[in-house]
Enzyme design. Structure first.
Site: not given
Length: 323
Positions: A116, A250, A280
């Site tokens: 990520c 994020h 996400n």
């Protein structure tokens, strides 16, 4: 700083698949509910690639949008770096596929994998190329097709992830844009978040690769890491939070976003959140959120934005830029 060392942000773009996967649809797949997902994560739906779409398709669309936004021709790009953990194939890289489709005939191209945090790692790599004179214009992309590695029988992970891509065009220039980047890693925690199968550990040969995550362990690690790297990148740039217009973290979980904002004493009104509609998106989440906030008018030209992310590895990073 010498003007020759400045790195300017010329353009930003993003892409998400049209197919939506709602909480109501997930209720039919696993033992969960819309209320539980919304309360625990802040997510209502996420985008999922069609069967014929791969990460390079998403990355190409985002890159094309960023080039158009920058008013930059593909042949002027001499570096392409893609942050991804879901490439089309083990090789070639997603970056090479994008290079060919765009016609960036002068560009060297490669992928980096920091899960990520992949976009921020790719951004730092491109920054070093530009500052050292190894490139003059760079295309940096974060792209992931997480639906390919999500276990849709695991209610703790399948509710989180969606597919997408985001990109920025950087160039050496006279106007300051990218002020500083910082990245870190700590592999001792890798078992808290990893993909089981799909690599060279053949004890899982024949199994579909799938995400394994210890959410209870990841939550405090993510919050601490994103707070500390935010403070570090500000110090590196000689700035404070008062100089920052927007925080773009994020998009892991709305509770994580809230905890990071509280830890930094930043009002939630200054934190970009896109997680409700997109979930996400792994390496794509930061550049996607950045572009969406630009498109809806929240982030404007001249704003100073702090990007921060955390992912498997464990890896984390931050960047400060002025648009």
């Amino acid at each position: 700083m010498d003007n020759a060392a400045h790195v300017s942000v010329l353009g930003v773009g993003s892409y998400v698949p049209t197919k939506r996967l709602t909480n109501a649809e997930l209720e039919r797949l696993v033992d969960t509910s819309d209320a539980w997902i919304t309360t625990r994560t802040g997510i209502s739906e996420r985008r999922v690639a069609e069967s014929g779409q791969a990460t390079s398709d998403l990355a190409h669309a985002a890159a094309a949008a960023a080039l158009e936004d920058a008013g930059t021709l593909p042949e002027s790009i001499d570096l392409i770096v893609v942050g991804t953990s879901t490439p089309d194939h083990a090789f070639p890289s997603v970056a090479c596929k994008v290079q060919a489709r765009l016609g960036c005939t002068r560009a060297t191209a490669f992928d980096v994998n920091a899960a990520c945090a992949g976009f921020l790692s790719a951004l730092q790599v491109a920054e070093q190329f530009l500052r050292a004179g190894g490139a003059t214009r760079a295309l940096v992309i974060g792209a992931d097709t997480m639906s390919r590695i999500v276990d849709y029988s695991d209610r703790t992970t399948c509710i989180l992830f969606g597919d997408g891509a985001g990109a920025v065009v950087l160039a050496k220039g006279e106007r300051p844009g990218l002020h500083a980047t910082v990245t870190h890693a700590d592999g001792t925690h890798y078992e808290q978040l990893y993909v089981h199968g799909g690599g060279s550990r053949l004890d899982t040969e024949g199994e579909r690769p799938r995400i394994k995550m210890n959410g209870r362990a990841i939550f405090p690690l993510a919050v601490r890491a994103m707070i500390s790297v935010t403070e570090e990148v500000l110090a590196k740039a000689g700035k404070t939070l008062d100089d920052v217009t927007w925080l773009v973290p994020h998009q892991a979980n709305q509770r994580i976003l809230k905890a990071v904002a509280e830890g930094l004493n930043v009002p939630e009104t200054r934190v970009v959140s896109t997680i409700r509609d997109y979930g996400n998106n792994s390496a794509a989440s930061v550049p996607l959120a950045l572009d969406l906030a630009i498109r809806d008018g929240r982030i404007r030209r001249g704003d100073t934005v702090l990007l921060t992310a955390f992912g498997g590895g464990l890896a984390w990073g931050g960047a400060l830029l002025t648009l």
